[in-house]
Write an enzyme that holds these catalytic residues in place. Structure first.
Site, PDB file in Angstrom:
ATOM      1  N   THR A 192       0.842  -1.194   0.000  1.00  0.00           N
ATOM      2  CA  THR A 192       0.000   0.000   0.000  1.00  0.00           C
ATOM      3  C   THR A 192       0.878   1.245   0.000  1.00  0.00           C
ATOM      4  O   THR A 192       1.859   1.324   0.733  1.00  0.00           O
ATOM      5  CB  THR A 192      -0.942   0.026   1.216  1.00  0.00           C
ATOM      6  N   PHE A 194       1.159   5.161   0.845  1.00  0.00           N
ATOM      7  CA  PHE A 194       0.612   6.212   1.688  1.00  0.00           C
ATOM      8  C   PHE A 194       1.188   7.551   1.254  1.00  0.00           C
ATOM      9  O   PHE A 194       2.322   7.615   0.765  1.00  0.00           O
ATOM     10  CB  PHE A 194       0.990   5.987   3.160  1.00  0.00           C
TER      11      PHE A 194
END
Length: 296
Positions: A192, A194
């Site tokens: 992921t 960010f």
């Protein structure tokens, strides 16, 4: 804070109290204690005080009102695509992107009974999507919740042996659950991305390798996007992300969210942005920050 399940409330309260005593060290994130966003905060800011917030808007508001110095927001996942609708959240917030962080994602199934008793798994829709093959092959029904660690707290509160949570393994220890299975994600390269949001943009002391994030809306004429993109090709500017959005119910004009490599003051980038502006209704720069992971 009142929206969290009961097992999370005292932990959230303690973390909020610590952050309030030193807001210059506080980094807000969406989710309950133990969420992946907290892990990302601790990796990117080892001396920070993570501040849990129930919603993405709450994490952004914490920065806007000075409760936190910056926010850590997930925006895209390698398996399941878009996470937060940053194109809605960021432009109206007045915040800017000052950094990015990439976190490998690992999930565990946790509950209060044996695996064979589990009929439902609750978690954030992103986590459920990243583990959909694992769940499907075992006949476990996915049930969406607002965040992964919060789902673990909810399962701990409910005590139903047929309901488990999908969350980072550390959440099991935080909420007193047993890990029933781990490595649930459908691919080992589950990552992921960010972004870090702050009130003030970074100054001139940036490394050579930087990323610039922007939004724009092309004119509603034939080949507008093709023409708008031409400046990046002719000036050798690498665009690593281009995503389209429809705002509201107009279905008439499309907005785009893009990442490019380079600084707006670089001559080649400046020329490309000038050409983009010529073919667009508006262009909005959302931040220029160090490139932490080479694309391609």
């Amino acid at each position: 804070m009142q929206n969290y399940p009961a097992p999370a409330l005292p932990i959230v309260a303690a973390m909020a109290k610590a952050a309030a005593a030193a807001p210059h060290r506080a980094v807000s994130f969406q989710g309950a204690p133990g969420a992946n966003s907290q892990i990302a905060v601790e990796e990117a800011f080892p001396d920070a005080l993570p501040l849990p917030c129930f919603a993405f808007e709450d994490a952004i508001d914490a920065v806007k009102d000075g409760t936190a110095d910056c926010a850590m927001i997930p925006i895209e996942n390698s398996l399941h695509g878009r996470v937060a609708d940053i194109h809605f959240l960021l432009p109206e917030s007045g915040l800017v992107i000052i950094g990015e962080h990439f976190l490998p994602i690992c999930y565990a199934l946790m509950g209060s009974g044996p695996l064979e008793d589990v009929r439902q798994a609750t978690s954030h829709p992103q986590a459920l999507g990243q583990c959909r093959h694992w769940l499907r092959t075992r006949g476990i029904q996915p049930v969406a919740y607002s965040d992964t660690a919060g789902a673990a707290a909810l399962v701990a509160e409910g005590g139903d042996r047929s309901v488990a949570a999908i969350a980072p393994p550390r959440a099991a220890a935080i909420y007193g659950l047993d890990i029933l299975a781990d490595g649930l994600e459908d691919s080992a390269d589950n990552i992921t991305r960010f972004v870090i949001l702050a009130r003030v943009a970074l100054g001139s002391a940036l490394p050579d390798a930087v990323m610039t994030t922007l939004m724009f809306e092309v004119k509603n004429i034939p080949a507008a996007l093709y023409k708008a993109m031409g400046g990046f090709a002719t000036n050798g500017v690498n665009m690593t992300k281009l995503e389209s959005y429809q705002r509201g119910g107009r279905f008439a004009a499309t907005e785009f969210f893009a990442d490019i490599e380079g600084h707006p003051d670089d001559p080649s980038v400046a020329r490309a942005l000038d050409e983009l502006a010529y073919h667009s209704k508006w262009v909005r720069l959302l931040g220029t920050y160090p490139l932490t992971r080479k694309r391609g």
